[in-house]
Design a protein around this motif. Structure first.
Motif, mmCIF file in Angstrom:
data_model
loop_
_atom_site.group_PDB
_atom_site.id
_atom_site.type_symbol
_atom_site.label_atom_id
_atom_site.label_comp_id
_atom_site.label_asym_id
_atom_site.label_seq_id
_atom_site.Cartn_x
_atom_site.Cartn_y
_atom_site.Cartn_z
ATOM 1 N N MET A 103 35.696 48.833 40.966
ATOM 2 C CA MET A 103 35.316 47.676 40.158
ATOM 3 C C MET A 103 36.521 47.107 39.419
ATOM 4 S SD MET A 103 32.242 47.523 37.368
ATOM 5 C CE MET A 103 31.155 48.278 38.620
ATOM 6 N N PRO A 104 36.710 45.769 39.419
ATOM 7 C CA PRO A 104 37.795 45.177 38.624
ATOM 8 C C PRO A 104 37.561 45.413 37.145
ATOM 9 C CG PRO A 104 36.340 43.468 39.495
ATOM 10 C CD PRO A 104 35.930 44.742 40.149
ATOM 11 N N LEU A 105 38.641 45.594 36.392
ATOM 12 C CA LEU A 105 38.534 45.884 34.968
ATOM 13 C C LEU A 105 38.537 44.583 34.176
ATOM 14 C CD1 LEU A 105 41.004 48.916 34.669
ATOM 15 C CD2 LEU A 105 38.527 48.964 34.973
ATOM 16 N N ASP A 106 37.428 44.270 33.543
ATOM 17 C CA ASP A 106 37.324 43.088 32.697
ATOM 18 C C ASP A 106 37.781 43.477 31.297
ATOM 19 O OD1 ASP A 106 36.779 40.708 31.496
ATOM 20 O OD2 ASP A 106 34.584 40.881 31.620
ATOM 21 N N THR A 107 39.088 43.346 31.058
ATOM 22 C CA THR A 107 39.682 43.915 29.841
ATOM 23 C C THR A 107 39.659 42.976 28.644
ATOM 24 O OG1 THR A 107 41.872 43.195 30.598
ATOM 25 C CG2 THR A 107 41.196 45.442 31.133
ATOM 26 N N GLY A 108 39.357 41.703 28.847
ATOM 27 C CA GLY A 108 39.275 40.789 27.712
ATOM 28 C C GLY A 108 40.607 40.627 26.999
ATOM 29 N N ILE A 109 40.531 40.309 25.714
ATOM 30 C CA ILE A 109 41.726 40.113 24.899
ATOM 31 C C ILE A 109 42.263 41.469 24.453
ATOM 32 C CG2 ILE A 109 42.609 39.139 22.723
ATOM 33 C CD1 ILE A 109 41.933 37.079 24.871
ATOM 34 N N PRO A 110 43.563 41.746 24.662
ATOM 35 C CA PRO A 110 44.122 43.029 24.213
ATOM 36 C C PRO A 110 43.915 43.214 22.716
ATOM 37 C CG PRO A 110 45.665 41.895 25.665
ATOM 38 C CD PRO A 110 44.573 40.923 25.374
ATOM 39 N N ARG A 111 43.385 44.361 22.333
ATOM 40 C CA ARG A 111 43.171 44.658 20.922
ATOM 41 C C ARG A 111 44.436 45.230 20.311
ATOM 42 N NH1 ARG A 111 37.792 44.635 19.472
ATOM 43 N NH2 ARG A 111 38.737 44.325 17.412
#
Length: 440
Positions: A15-23
């Protein structure tokens, strides 16, 4: 069960990683300890786990060495009645060559739904060459419980909703220094958006109506899952009325006695001790924070009224009645949330003459910060009162510098014992982001 686990392990690896905005979180692993991400619901814990996985991949860790399971998946329901050792059995049946030869990175989301997960994780870290990362809902996995359940074999990291800087990155706002006029205006506009939306990732791009509905849903979930269900509260309306009272009075002083009296006025038959329990449970859920008076005597600090803050100022605005909450208190709540991201050592201060300053914060590796929050200092009486309070506190605490945070004003005032910096909230929030980077 073995076949289901194998399939889910392989699915997660594809599954591709939906990482969003880096925290902006400096989470560090410690050998022999599980890394536990805790925080209020919907603050982004699971997404942050995906970011940690992405970093491992960038560092050259093979995807096959990452074991990721979300135990809310209904296909894993039967696992709640099985020996959890079947998890490692399934993984090593896929990759037998890795057992005790390569490090396996185990990411377990919502692990608390599994009975007896603690000895399983403990055994995994002792018997396998592994690193373990865990998230759990605050309903069943609070910081104090992790410490007890894991017997010192876990290190907890708090995950908060977006900071102002993370919020700007979500909206692609360039806030890099130095700020040109164009960038400054963009940052100021972003602050007004942040003021309305708050920091919860899910609502960052939504309109006001949807945002308000989701904020209210968050509140109801915390109330009924983290408090009523979890603690088997027999009078749920009492805890709901208490929570709404606190939200309507963020940044105000409260005592258990006054809150007990308020609930009794609504017809609730409730004791002061029960109110104290409710407050502690709301704090355990990372929803409400109590700030004590700064005093060398812990007993005096504890008996004085405490100031109440919500985890997110915009949620307080959405969930409040709209009658008692004012914008000055919401601004103070916003500043508290920003401070709380970098330190838990936050107090309010009362001078010898009874003047109050909103925050004394001890930031790691630097002197105390003395902070007053005032929405506007245009009125001369307000200006004189706020400056006098912080100046007096500076003298008593031996500080040569204090800060007054406003909505839009910027100034530097010389006082007899040092300097008071008057800064707009957006500028103060950016300075805290820089402070966090220094101490991480």
């Amino acid at each position: 069960m073995l076949d289901v686990l194998r399939e889910l392990i392989l699915d997660a690896q594809e599954m591709p990683l939906d990482t969003g905005i880096p925290r902006h979180l400096d989470v560090r692993t410690v050998p022999g300890k599980a890394t536990v991400c805790i925080g209020v619901r919907r603050s982004g814990k699971s997404t942050f786990m995906l970011q940690l996985m992405s970093r491992l991949l960038d560092d050259g860790v093979p995807r096959e060495n990452i074991l990721h399971l979300n135990f809310f998946d209904d296909r894993l329901h039967a696992l709640r009645h099985s020996d959890l050792g079947v998890i490692t059995e399934a993984y090593f049946s896929l990759y037998p060559e890795k057992k005790n030869t390569e490090t396996i990175y185990c990411f377990f989301d919502e692990v608390q739904v599994l009975p007896h997960w603690e000895p399983f994780v403990d055994r995994l870290m002792r018997t396998e060459q592994s690193e373990v990362y865990i998230t759990g809902s605050s309903a069943q996995m609070l910081s104090r419980e992790v410490a007890t359940q894991m017997r010192g074999r876990a290190l907890s990291w708090e995950i908060f909703p977006f900071s102002f800087e993370e919020f700007m990155e979500f909206h692609d706002v360039d806030h890099s220094e130095p700020l040109s006029t164009r960038k400054r205006l963009a940052v100021q506009k972003a602050f007004e958006h942040f003021w309305e939306a708050g920091g919860f990732p899910e609502v960052a791009g939504l309109d006001r109506r949807l945002r308000t509905m989701i904020h209210q849903e968050y509140l109801n979930t915390v109330l009924f899952r983290d408090l009523v269900e979890r603690h088997d509260i027999s009078h749920p309306q009492a805890v709901a009325d208490l929570t709404h009272r606190l939200i309507d009075n963020v940044a105000s002083l409260q005592t258990a006695n006054s809150l007990t009296g308020y609930l009794k006025s609504l017809g609730h038959k409730i004791s002061r001790n029960r109110i104290t329990e409710y407050l502690a449970w709301l704090e355990d859920a990372f929803f409400i924070y109590q700030v004590r008076l700064f005093d060398a005597s812990l007993s005096r600090s504890n008996v004085n009224p405490k100031k109440i803050y919500c985890v997110d100022h915009a949620l307080a605005a959405s969930a409040g009645s709209g009658i008692l909450v004012n914008t000055g208190h919401l601004l103070e709540n916003l500043i508290f949330s920003a401070l709380r991201r970098i330190t838990a050592e936050i107090f309010y201060y009362r001078t010898g003459n009874g003047k109050e300053v909103d925050f004394v914060a001890q930031v790691p590796e630097r002197k105390r910060m003395l902070i007053q929050v005032c929405e506007s200092m245009v009125d001369q009486g307000t200006r004189s009162r706020e400056v006098a309070a912080i100046s007096e506190a500076m003298t008593e605490l031996g500080l040569a510098e204090g800060t007054i945070v406003t909505r839009n004003e910027n100034d530097q005032l010389a006082v007899t014992n040092g300097v008071v910096n008057v800064v707009p909230a957006w500028r103060f929030l950016l300075s805290l982001s820089s402070e966090a980077e220094k101490t991480s």
